[in-house]
Design an enzyme around this catalytic site. Sequence first.
Site, mmCIF file in Angstrom:
data_model
loop_
_atom_site.group_PDB
_atom_site.id
_atom_site.type_symbol
_atom_site.label_atom_id
_atom_site.label_comp_id
_atom_site.label_asym_id
_atom_site.label_seq_id
_atom_site.Cartn_x
_atom_site.Cartn_y
_atom_site.Cartn_z
ATOM 1 N N TYR A 153 38.934 -9.449 -18.098
ATOM 2 C CA TYR A 153 37.426 -9.288 -17.898
ATOM 3 C C TYR A 153 36.958 -7.880 -18.486
ATOM 4 C CZ TYR A 153 33.103 -11.447 -16.287
ATOM 5 O OH TYR A 153 31.844 -12.046 -16.082
ATOM 6 N N LYS A 160 29.279 -6.072 -15.284
ATOM 7 C CA LYS A 160 28.871 -6.864 -13.990
ATOM 8 C C LYS A 160 28.689 -5.931 -12.977
ATOM 9 C CE LYS A 160 28.455 -11.174 -15.502
ATOM 10 N NZ LYS A 160 26.899 -11.836 -15.483
#
Length: 276
Positions: A153, A160
């Site tokens: 990620y 995020k």
Amino acid sequence: MLLQGKKLLITGVLTPQSLAFGVAEHALAQGAEVILTGFGRAKSLTERSAKRLKPGTEVLELDVTNPAHFPALTESLRQKWGRVDGVLHAIAYAPEDALGGNFLNTPWESVQTAFRISAFSVKELAMACVPLMPPGGSIVALDFDNRQAWPIYDWMGVCKAAMEATVRYLARDLGPKGIRVNALAAGPLATIAAKGIPGFKSLAQYWGKQAPLGWSDKDSHEHVARTACAMLSDWMPSTTGEMVHVDGGFHAVGAPPVDAGEGAEGVLATPSPKED
């Protein structure tokens, strides 16, 4: 109905597989009025999806990298509705070189793009809608819990995490206006965006082994949509600055279950007293 009379702005609808599409679909079924956003060449896909939701559903132009689009959005919503009761932020993007194990080599330009679209846009969208939002309004940002580092990620995870912090600061500053701001942290789901993340399928398969309630990356969209509608409704009036999980309980468990065989017994069981 849960959202009867509510006027909701929903971003991030591209195709019927989009998480935001499911939220819009459930919101309409619960009595809400809905306006979508889209931009550029992809706006035609959003307009096509809007027709599948409800004929006449409007799609407003919003490119979150264009500062001029935010005041234009405010004015369009003012003319159309005069108020906005709820907003769903479902926008995220990271260039290819910001994902997939390239963390140490990602250039600032790619990180900057990812941060602006995936994190800073939450604040920009909120400020475009707050002038039209009465007390009791709700802003919900779709999230993937990044209180820890994940494989593959990379910089999207950092963005995020920044988005989660942005939600808390917005909750602090908009609370006195009676406006709630929360994140909805979903487990991995099969969407067009997910297809662009290297190794996504492996993560989704692992998720179901650890989540106490189990998990399906194809069948859990409805669970996310229903929770989002609850968060946009009046039924959570004192919840703000929160990360609400819809992940089968994965976040609450440290590791997948282990077989309680002989090896585990030595660790987990209390030894019996030995006889002389």
